[in-house]
Design a protein around this motif. Structure first.
Motif, short mmCIF file in Angstrom:
data_model
loop_
_atom_site.label_atom_id
_atom_site.label_comp_id
_atom_site.label_asym_id
_atom_site.label_seq_id
_atom_site.Cartn_x
_atom_site.Cartn_y
_atom_site.Cartn_z
N THR A 192 0.82 -1.18 0.00
CA THR A 192 -0.12 0.06 -0.07
C THR A 192 0.74 1.12 0.11
N PRO A 193 0.63 2.05 -0.90
CA PRO A 193 1.31 3.49 -0.67
C PRO A 193 1.44 4.20 0.60
N VAL A 194 2.76 4.80 1.03
CA VAL A 194 2.54 5.41 2.27
C VAL A 194 1.06 6.53 2.23
N ARG A 195 1.00 7.26 0.99
CA ARG A 195 -0.16 8.19 1.24
C ARG A 195 -1.32 7.78 1.78
N ASP A 196 -1.63 6.31 1.64
CA ASP A 196 -2.99 5.99 2.29
C ASP A 196 -2.90 5.76 3.83
N ALA A 197 -1.74 5.65 4.35
CA ALA A 197 -1.80 5.53 5.76
C ALA A 197 -1.10 6.70 6.61
N MET A 198 -0.72 7.89 6.05
CA MET A 198 0.28 8.85 6.60
C MET A 198 -1.02 9.87 7.29
N SER A 199 -0.18 10.70 8.25
CA SER A 199 -1.11 11.62 8.67
C SER A 199 -0.88 12.68 7.84
N GLU A 200 -1.90 13.70 7.43
CA GLU A 200 -1.93 14.82 6.56
C GLU A 200 -1.82 16.08 7.42
N GLN A 201 -2.19 16.09 8.57
CA GLN A 201 -2.32 17.15 9.56
C GLN A 201 -0.74 17.12 10.18
N ILE A 202 0.06 17.92 9.66
CA ILE A 202 1.40 18.02 10.05
C ILE A 202 1.61 19.22 11.14
N VAL A 203 2.05 18.91 12.25
CA VAL A 203 2.34 19.93 13.17
C VAL A 203 3.95 19.95 13.10
N PHE A 204 4.39 21.12 13.17
CA PHE A 204 5.73 21.46 12.94
C PHE A 204 6.12 22.61 13.77
N VAL A 205 7.41 22.67 13.94
CA VAL A 205 7.99 23.87 14.58
C VAL A 205 9.05 24.36 13.98
N ASN A 206 9.39 25.91 14.13
CA ASN A 206 10.54 26.66 13.45
C ASN A 206 11.63 26.28 14.20
N GLN A 207 12.88 26.18 13.40
CA GLN A 207 14.21 25.98 14.09
C GLN A 207 14.72 27.11 15.17
N ASP A 208 13.98 28.31 15.04
CA ASP A 208 14.40 29.39 16.00
C ASP A 208 13.49 29.59 17.12
N ASP A 209 12.32 28.39 17.31
CA ASP A 209 11.47 28.46 18.31
C ASP A 209 12.22 27.75 19.65
N SER A 210 11.60 28.56 20.71
CA SER A 210 12.23 28.04 21.92
C SER A 210 11.98 26.61 22.25
N LEU A 211 12.56 25.59 23.01
CA LEU A 211 12.36 24.53 23.48
C LEU A 211 11.04 24.34 24.32
N GLU A 212 10.68 25.46 24.85
CA GLU A 212 9.75 25.36 25.46
C GLU A 212 8.15 25.65 24.64
N ASP A 213 8.48 26.25 23.37
CA ASP A 213 7.34 26.44 22.66
C ASP A 213 7.08 25.13 21.98
N ALA A 214 8.20 24.40 21.49
CA ALA A 214 8.20 23.04 20.92
C ALA A 214 7.60 22.08 21.85
N ALA A 215 8.05 22.02 23.08
CA ALA A 215 7.41 21.05 24.27
C ALA A 215 5.87 21.54 24.42
N ARG A 216 5.28 22.52 24.49
CA ARG A 216 3.99 23.07 24.41
C ARG A 216 3.34 22.47 23.19
N LEU A 217 3.82 22.64 22.08
CA LEU A 217 3.14 21.67 21.03
C LEU A 217 2.99 20.30 21.13
N MET A 218 4.02 19.69 21.39
CA MET A 218 4.14 18.22 21.64
C MET A 218 3.01 17.84 22.70
N SER A 219 2.90 18.65 23.70
CA SER A 219 1.85 18.47 24.88
C SER A 219 0.39 18.85 24.15
N ASP A 220 0.30 19.71 23.35
CA ASP A 220 -1.01 20.01 23.03
C ASP A 220 -1.52 19.11 22.02
#
Length: 139
Positions: free
Chosen positions: A66-94
């Motif tokens: 089966t193609p990866v396309r059929d099982a992947m998550s399309e909603q991508i949560v990402f972080v900017n490289q200049d964001d703080s670790l706290e911001d990234a941790a908050r995104l992970m938590s949320d």
């Protein structure tokens, strides 16, 4: 203040949406990681995790070809490289996720950061502890 770029892994493999689940699983096994951004070059269209392969594909009876396309998550949560670790941790938590793709100012993929990267590289473990607690709490 530490930023995401201080702790992220820059050795990121991207898999084509047309690749098979079998190929994705092999890449994960060979690279010893549990997530692959899906796209071409640095243009992300999704993300596939080892959990996606098991829960969305295998549990639903999808074939390994089966193609990866059929099982992947399309909603991508990402972080900017200049964001703080706290911001990234908050995104992970949320979003209750343990890994985030990292993009630059032009939204090009430049790395991946995981909760484990924070624990190993961060000088302040409070955001990591809180994020891990939130991530681990069942929804």
């Amino acid at each position: 203040m530490q930023t995401v770029s201080d702790v992220m892994n820059t050795n990121v493999q991207v898999i084509s949406p047309e690749a098979t689940l079998h190929e994705a699983a092999q890449h994960m096994r060979d690279g010893d990681f549990g997530v692959l951004p899906v796209g071409d070059m640095d243009n992300l269209i999704g993300i596939i995790t080892d959990r996606d392969i098991v829960v969305r594909a295998v549990a639903e009876g999808m074939d390994i070809n089966t193609p990866v396309r059929d099982a992947m998550s399309e909603q991508i949560v990402f972080v900017n490289q200049d964001d703080s670790l706290e911001d990234a941790a908050r995104l992970m938590s949320d979003h209750q996720i343990r890994r985030l793709p990292v993009v630059d100012a032009d939204d090009h993929l430049v790395g991946i950061v995981s909760i484990g990267d924070f624990a190993v590289e961060s000088s302040d473990l409070a955001p990591v502890t809180e994020a891990l607690s939130d991530i681990s709490t069942p929804t």
